[in-house]
Scaffold this active site. Sequence first.
Site, PDB file in Angstrom:
ATOM      1  N   CYS A   2      23.542   1.307   6.649  1.00  0.00           N
ATOM      2  CA  CYS A   2      23.992   2.109   5.512  1.00  0.00           C
ATOM      3  C   CYS A   2      22.788   2.787   4.863  1.00  0.00           C
ATOM      4  O   CYS A   2      21.645   2.403   5.088  1.00  0.00           O
ATOM      5  CB  CYS A   2      24.697   1.230   4.494  1.00  0.00           C
ATOM      6  N   ARG A  27      22.930   7.539   8.554  1.00  0.00           N
ATOM      7  CA  ARG A  27      22.928   6.078   8.636  1.00  0.00           C
ATOM      8  C   ARG A  27      24.335   5.484   8.597  1.00  0.00           C
ATOM      9  O   ARG A  27      24.508   4.295   8.901  1.00  0.00           O
ATOM     10  CB  ARG A  27      22.123   5.494   7.456  1.00  0.00           C
ATOM     11  N   TRP A  74      28.128   2.416   6.695  1.00  0.00           N
ATOM     12  CA  TRP A  74      28.573   2.116   8.050  1.00  0.00           C
ATOM     13  C   TRP A  74      29.183   0.726   7.986  1.00  0.00           C
ATOM     14  O   TRP A  74      28.502  -0.251   7.669  1.00  0.00           O
ATOM     15  CB  TRP A  74      27.413   2.149   9.038  1.00  0.00           C
ATOM     16  N   ASN A  98      22.449  -2.478   2.075  1.00  0.00           N
ATOM     17  CA  ASN A  98      22.347  -2.182   3.501  1.00  0.00           C
ATOM     18  C   ASN A  98      21.974  -3.481   4.195  1.00  0.00           C
ATOM     19  O   ASN A  98      20.977  -4.111   3.847  1.00  0.00           O
ATOM     20  CB  ASN A  98      21.279  -1.118   3.759  1.00  0.00           C
ATOM     21  N   GLY A  99      22.774  -3.898   5.171  1.00  0.00           N
ATOM     22  CA  GLY A  99      22.468  -5.123   5.895  1.00  0.00           C
ATOM     23  C   GLY A  99      23.682  -6.002   6.051  1.00  0.00           C
ATOM     24  O   GLY A  99      24.821  -5.574   5.836  1.00  0.00           O
ATOM     25  N   GLU A 479      21.099   7.520  30.664  1.00  0.00           N
ATOM     26  CA  GLU A 479      21.008   8.251  29.404  1.00  0.00           C
ATOM     27  C   GLU A 479      22.053   9.366  29.333  1.00  0.00           C
ATOM     28  O   GLU A 479      22.675   9.587  28.284  1.00  0.00           O
ATOM     29  CB  GLU A 479      19.603   8.825  29.234  1.00  0.00           C
ATOM     30  N   LYS A 483      24.959   9.605  26.458  1.00  0.00           N
ATOM     31  CA  LYS A 483      25.163  10.768  25.596  1.00  0.00           C
ATOM     32  C   LYS A 483      26.611  11.240  25.645  1.00  0.00           C
ATOM     33  O   LYS A 483      27.211  11.576  24.619  1.00  0.00           O
ATOM     34  CB  LYS A 483      24.235  11.912  26.026  1.00  0.00           C
ATOM     35  N   GLU A 486      28.830   8.795  23.747  1.00  0.00           N
ATOM     36  CA  GLU A 486      28.583   8.783  22.308  1.00  0.00           C
ATOM     37  C   GLU A 486      29.319   9.895  21.571  1.00  0.00           C
ATOM     38  O   GLU A 486      29.889   9.665  20.498  1.00  0.00           O
ATOM     39  CB  GLU A 486      27.080   8.929  22.025  1.00  0.00           C
ATOM     40  N   HIS A 502      28.233  -0.152  46.891  1.00  0.00           N
ATOM     41  CA  HIS A 502      28.459  -1.566  46.613  1.00  0.00           C
ATOM     42  C   HIS A 502      29.556  -1.776  45.571  1.00  0.00           C
ATOM     43  O   HIS A 502      29.566  -2.787  44.878  1.00  0.00           O
ATOM     44  CB  HIS A 502      27.157  -2.218  46.158  1.00  0.00           C
ATOM     45  N   LYS A 602      22.902   6.254  12.859  1.00  0.00           N
ATOM     46  CA  LYS A 602      21.629   6.609  13.468  1.00  0.00           C
ATOM     47  C   LYS A 602      20.663   5.436  13.522  1.00  0.00           C
ATOM     48  O   LYS A 602      20.093   5.127  14.553  1.00  0.00           O
ATOM     49  CB  LYS A 602      20.997   7.756  12.670  1.00  0.00           C
TER      50      LYS A 602
END
Length: 607
Positions: A2, A27, A74, A98-99, A479, A483, A486, A502, A602
Amino acid sequence: MCGILGIIGTQEVAPLLVDGLKRLEYRGYDSAGVATLVNGAIERRRAEGKLVNLEALLDADPVAGRIGIGHTRWATHGAPTEVNAHPHTDGKVVLVHNGIIENFHDLRTELAAEGEPFETETDTEVIVRLISRNLRDGGTPQQAVAAALERLEGAFALAILFAGHDELMIGARRGSPLAIGYGDGEMYLGSDALALAPLTRRICYLEEGDWAEVTATGAVVHDDAGRVVEREVKLTATSGAMIGKGNYPHFMLKEIYEQPTVMGDTLHAVLNPWNQVVKLPDMPFDLTRITKATIVACGTSYHAGLVAKYWFEQVARVPAEVDIASEFRYRGMDMPQGGLALFISQSGETADTLAALRYARDQGQHVLSIVNVAESAMAREADAVMLTQAGPEIGVASTKAFTTQLTVLACLVIATAAQRGAIDREREAALCQALTEVPSRANDVLIHDDRLAELAHEVAESRDVLYLGRGTGFPIALEGALKLKEISYIHAEGYAAGEMKHGPIALIDENVPIIVIAPSDSLFDKTASNMQEVIARGGRVIFLSDAPGIAKLGNMAAATIELPVIDPFVAPILYTIPVQLLAYHTAVVKGTDVDQPRNLAKSVTVE
């Protein structure tokens, strides 16, 4: 994850709080709220959803006050509703957090048994109730907070106001970042320098366990034992002018296009193009005596670490291991004496990576951090730091932070290899020259933007997408898939191309696009064979290669993107850009929120 902000000002603070929260919305953006003191009474406004909803509420129902706190959330504990939105208050204490409070259940049970009422599902509310109980027991605000902090387990950054105390704000941190900003007759608290950038450049970062009494004239900082301590006030280079979108529709696209510039800035800090030598910052350990490199990171930074593993082992001849930070320390391994522990993070505050850093330090490792924020906890706690020069990255999906991380890692590997005698002077110069050319070659890659935007229409119609690569192309496949997941919400997976037979090859049909990352390197023929296996089963291949590679196999692919002919050492840096653009344009076609994708934030400052 947050964002929090506090202001003791000389003017109405609500507009300043909202403006600061806009810079912190990366955030978290599940809900937002502000609280102020007006003639000693707490006034609060909260709204579910993004910050624009809070702005609309404040337009309709303004709030006065020259002291206030704000929060963009968040969600962790409790659904992202208005009831669970911060700030939380009982009418006497109001705070933002925040936390994660790990022992909140035990505290809530204890307080409820004493008759404390609870209105939310959050862990944060127990802090309000705990402080308020301490006030009722006769403590001052400072004493009430200090006693409450002793009871809390977990991670937190807090900004707290008290009814009837119009000149006092208390901040505290443990495991989550918090900065104090010094203004002219005004004082601030914020999650990072970016939040405070337009307000002040004079910043003091609280250290682990610190709490601070903040008034309009300054701050008194206490350590976790309650002792008054001095924390250095520094000028931050972060500027509020650095975070605009310019003429771009999204921060992500702007940041993709900034990559040639920021990679060049990063190189200029450590690589001399004239004598083609990497000059590392001072390090209190000898790279020639490193027995092993242990690389730890999360998410996109983890993929940078995977590329670095190939580089360390192939170029510097140093054994390397890469770990996901959230798993690393739970194995409880003994780390080798003389080892290098390398931690990669955009923010330098990633909770899992920071905890892993402390584990490695306790194991006697040489600790090196690669971060984008010089004032961050990981920078402060490492033995040595290498900075990426990416500037603020606002889009949640990392782009320029990733390529500047790769740039720094490449420089580190070249210097390590040269010092250890793993490469001769001629090869050192060649690798430096290849890196020097990367910004220019990156501009060449961006020319394919329109073509990738066309291909995005096909990808956007798919339910599943596969990315294939070998060698350093494998982490770029991972990556690229990340992306796409996301920001477009399409299921995507990255595989080492040789692993397809496989199991994953069973997924292939004409409805599954396959993005193949295949520069003309020593593994090209192997990748070509895997690509032919995919095409034989009806897969539609988007082929990323250079002119020689396309000449050999381009006619077999459904589409091709031609990248510059480059030294294979720097290929993963350049081949990242088209997978970023493809993900971006696919998200635009699907109409998703590119810069603020659902459920993400983020800076991940909670475990």
